[in-house]
Design a protein around this motif. Structure first.
Motif, PDB file in Angstrom:
ATOM      1  N   THR A  64      13.323   6.653   7.120  1.00  0.00           N
ATOM      2  CA  THR A  64      12.748   6.987   5.816  1.00  0.00           C
ATOM      3  C   THR A  64      13.392   6.176   4.699  1.00  0.00           C
ATOM      4  N   ARG A  65      14.572   5.648   4.931  1.00  0.00           N
ATOM      5  CA  ARG A  65      15.234   4.826   3.918  1.00  0.00           C
ATOM      6  C   ARG A  65      15.214   3.348   4.312  1.00  0.00           C
ATOM      7  N   ASN A  66      14.381   2.997   5.283  1.00  0.00           N
ATOM      8  CA  ASN A  66      14.294   1.611   5.720  1.00  0.00           C
ATOM      9  C   ASN A  66      13.580   0.783   4.652  1.00  0.00           C
ATOM     10  N   ASN A  67      14.211  -0.265   4.237  1.00  0.00           N
ATOM     11  CA  ASN A  67      13.619  -1.132   3.217  1.00  0.00           C
ATOM     12  C   ASN A  67      13.092  -2.397   3.875  1.00  0.00           C
ATOM     13  N   PHE A  68      11.791  -2.529   3.875  1.00  0.00           N
ATOM     14  CA  PHE A  68      11.144  -3.739   4.362  1.00  0.00           C
ATOM     15  C   PHE A  68      10.511  -4.392   3.150  1.00  0.00           C
ATOM     16  N   ASN A  69      11.058  -5.502   2.763  1.00  0.00           N
ATOM     17  CA  ASN A  69      10.568  -6.188   1.568  1.00  0.00           C
ATOM     18  C   ASN A  69       9.906  -7.498   1.961  1.00  0.00           C
ATOM     19  N   ASP A  70       8.731  -7.714   1.438  1.00  0.00           N
ATOM     20  CA  ASP A  70       8.004  -8.958   1.682  1.00  0.00           C
ATOM     21  C   ASP A  70       7.121  -9.202   0.463  1.00  0.00           C
ATOM     22  N   ASP A  71       7.077 -10.441   0.025  1.00  0.00           N
ATOM     23  CA  ASP A  71       6.238 -10.733  -1.137  1.00  0.00           C
ATOM     24  C   ASP A  71       4.786 -10.993  -0.741  1.00  0.00           C
ATOM     25  N   LEU A  72       4.493 -11.010   0.543  1.00  0.00           N
ATOM     26  CA  LEU A  72       3.143 -11.163   1.076  1.00  0.00           C
ATOM     27  C   LEU A  72       2.495 -12.492   0.684  1.00  0.00           C
ATOM     28  N   SER A  73       3.314 -13.496   0.358  1.00  0.00           N
ATOM     29  CA  SER A  73       2.762 -14.778  -0.082  1.00  0.00           C
ATOM     30  C   SER A  73       2.042 -15.532   1.031  1.00  0.00           C
ATOM     31  N   THR A  74       2.340 -15.227   2.280  1.00  0.00           N
ATOM     32  CA  THR A  74       1.691 -15.934   3.389  1.00  0.00           C
ATOM     33  C   THR A  74       0.527 -15.155   3.991  1.00  0.00           C
ATOM     34  N   SER A  82      -3.206 -13.806   4.020  1.00  0.00           N
ATOM     35  CA  SER A  82      -4.480 -14.154   3.396  1.00  0.00           C
ATOM     36  C   SER A  82      -5.348 -12.927   3.142  1.00  0.00           C
ATOM     37  N   SER A  83      -5.156 -11.881   3.916  1.00  0.00           N
ATOM     38  CA  SER A  83      -5.869 -10.624   3.656  1.00  0.00           C
ATOM     39  C   SER A  83      -5.064  -9.479   4.261  1.00  0.00           C
ATOM     40  N   ILE A  84      -5.240  -8.308   3.681  1.00  0.00           N
ATOM     41  CA  ILE A  84      -4.513  -7.138   4.154  1.00  0.00           C
ATOM     42  C   ILE A  84      -5.352  -5.894   3.874  1.00  0.00           C
ATOM     43  N   THR A  85      -5.304  -4.943   4.780  1.00  0.00           N
ATOM     44  CA  THR A  85      -5.984  -3.666   4.589  1.00  0.00           C
ATOM     45  C   THR A  85      -4.917  -2.577   4.601  1.00  0.00           C
ATOM     46  N   VAL A  86      -4.811  -1.845   3.525  1.00  0.00           N
ATOM     47  CA  VAL A  86      -3.849  -0.744   3.434  1.00  0.00           C
ATOM     48  C   VAL A  86      -4.566   0.541   3.820  1.00  0.00           C
ATOM     49  N   LEU A  87      -4.079   1.186   4.884  1.00  0.00           N
ATOM     50  CA  LEU A  87      -4.697   2.427   5.338  1.00  0.00           C
ATOM     51  C   LEU A  87      -4.122   3.648   4.637  1.00  0.00           C
ATOM     52  N   ARG A  88      -2.846   3.596   4.338  1.00  0.00           N
ATOM     53  CA  ARG A  88      -2.191   4.705   3.646  1.00  0.00           C
ATOM     54  C   ARG A  88      -1.094   4.150   2.756  1.00  0.00           C
ATOM     55  N   GLY A  89      -0.855   4.827   1.671  1.00  0.00           N
ATOM     56  CA  GLY A  89       0.227   4.424   0.798  1.00  0.00           C
ATOM     57  C   GLY A  89       0.080   5.067  -0.573  1.00  0.00           C
ATOM     58  N   PHE A  90       1.057   4.817  -1.418  1.00  0.00           N
ATOM     59  CA  PHE A  90       0.994   5.323  -2.780  1.00  0.00           C
ATOM     60  C   PHE A  90       1.860   4.444  -3.676  1.00  0.00           C
ATOM     61  N   TYR A  91       1.577   4.503  -4.951  1.00  0.00           N
ATOM     62  CA  TYR A  91       2.365   3.755  -5.912  1.00  0.00           C
ATOM     63  C   TYR A  91       3.509   4.637  -6.381  1.00  0.00           C
ATOM     64  N   ASN A  92       4.726   4.177  -6.184  1.00  0.00           N
ATOM     65  CA  ASN A  92       5.925   4.898  -6.584  1.00  0.00           C
ATOM     66  C   ASN A  92       6.270   4.453  -8.003  1.00  0.00           C
ATOM     67  N   GLU A  93       5.871   5.268  -8.984  1.00  0.00           N
ATOM     68  CA  GLU A  93       6.102   4.903 -10.387  1.00  0.00           C
ATOM     69  C   GLU A  93       7.576   4.806 -10.714  1.00  0.00           C
ATOM     70  N   ALA A  94       8.376   5.697 -10.168  1.00  0.00           N
ATOM     71  CA  ALA A  94       9.803   5.715 -10.489  1.00  0.00           C
ATOM     72  C   ALA A  94      10.482   4.394 -10.116  1.00  0.00           C
ATOM     73  N   GLN A  95      10.017   3.785  -9.022  1.00  0.00           N
ATOM     74  CA  GLN A  95      10.633   2.511  -8.585  1.00  0.00           C
ATOM     75  C   GLN A  95       9.685   1.330  -8.726  1.00  0.00           C
ATOM     76  N   SER A  96       8.559   1.546  -9.381  1.00  0.00           N
ATOM     77  CA  SER A  96       7.571   0.498  -9.661  1.00  0.00           C
ATOM     78  C   SER A  96       7.222  -0.316  -8.420  1.00  0.00           C
ATOM     79  N   ARG A  97       6.786   0.392  -7.366  1.00  0.00           N
ATOM     80  CA  ARG A  97       6.430  -0.309  -6.144  1.00  0.00           C
ATOM     81  C   ARG A  97       5.378   0.440  -5.359  1.00  0.00           C
ATOM     82  N   LEU A  98       4.668  -0.307  -4.544  1.00  0.00           N
ATOM     83  CA  LEU A  98       3.692   0.261  -3.632  1.00  0.00           C
ATOM     84  C   LEU A  98       4.407   0.584  -2.327  1.00  0.00           C
ATOM     85  N   GLU A  99       4.237   1.781  -1.835  1.00  0.00           N
ATOM     86  CA  GLU A  99       4.844   2.185  -0.577  1.00  0.00           C
ATOM     87  C   GLU A  99       3.737   2.480   0.421  1.00  0.00           C
ATOM     88  N   VAL A 100       3.751   1.718   1.522  1.00  0.00           N
ATOM     89  CA  VAL A 100       2.707   1.874   2.542  1.00  0.00           C
ATOM     90  C   VAL A 100       3.323   2.193   3.877  1.00  0.00           C
TER      91      VAL A 100
END
Length: 90
Positions: free
Chosen positions: A60-70, A72-90
């Motif tokens: 639950t505290r695993n941090n996987f960070n990627d800027d997704l620059s490579t 070309s397309s992505i489908t997000v099935l589940r996730g939410f925007y974490n306002e407190a940390q200004s990030r999308l969590e999927v």
């Protein structure tokens, strides 16, 4: 045989050999059951520790960070925007 408690003793009731054997068997059965439960709890503890050790940083505290620059397309099935940390969590 399960323990059969006698809960209606009176002052003048005789204590028989049967009563004492019943008590002793109840005590022996309780000790056997405690030993079995102790083994079960120990096994579950080992299994839980093994499971937890396979999860990176507690999962639950695993941090996987990627800027997704490579990507070309992505489908997000589940996730939410974490306002407190200004990030999308999927």
């Amino acid at each position: 045989m399960s323990y059969q408690a006698k809960t209606n003793w009176t002052f003048h009731d005789p204590v028989t050999e049967y009563d004492i054997n019943r008590w002793e068997q109840g005590i022996a059965d309780a000790h056997t059951q405690i030993a079995e439960l102790t083994a079960d709890v120990s096994n579950l503890k080992t299994r839980m520790n093994t499971l937890e050790s396979t999860l990176p940083d507690g999962f639950t505290r695993n941090n996987f960070n990627d800027d997704l620059s490579t990507v070309s397309s992505i489908t997000v099935l589940r996730g939410f925007y974490n306002e407190a940390q200004s990030r999308l969590e999927v």
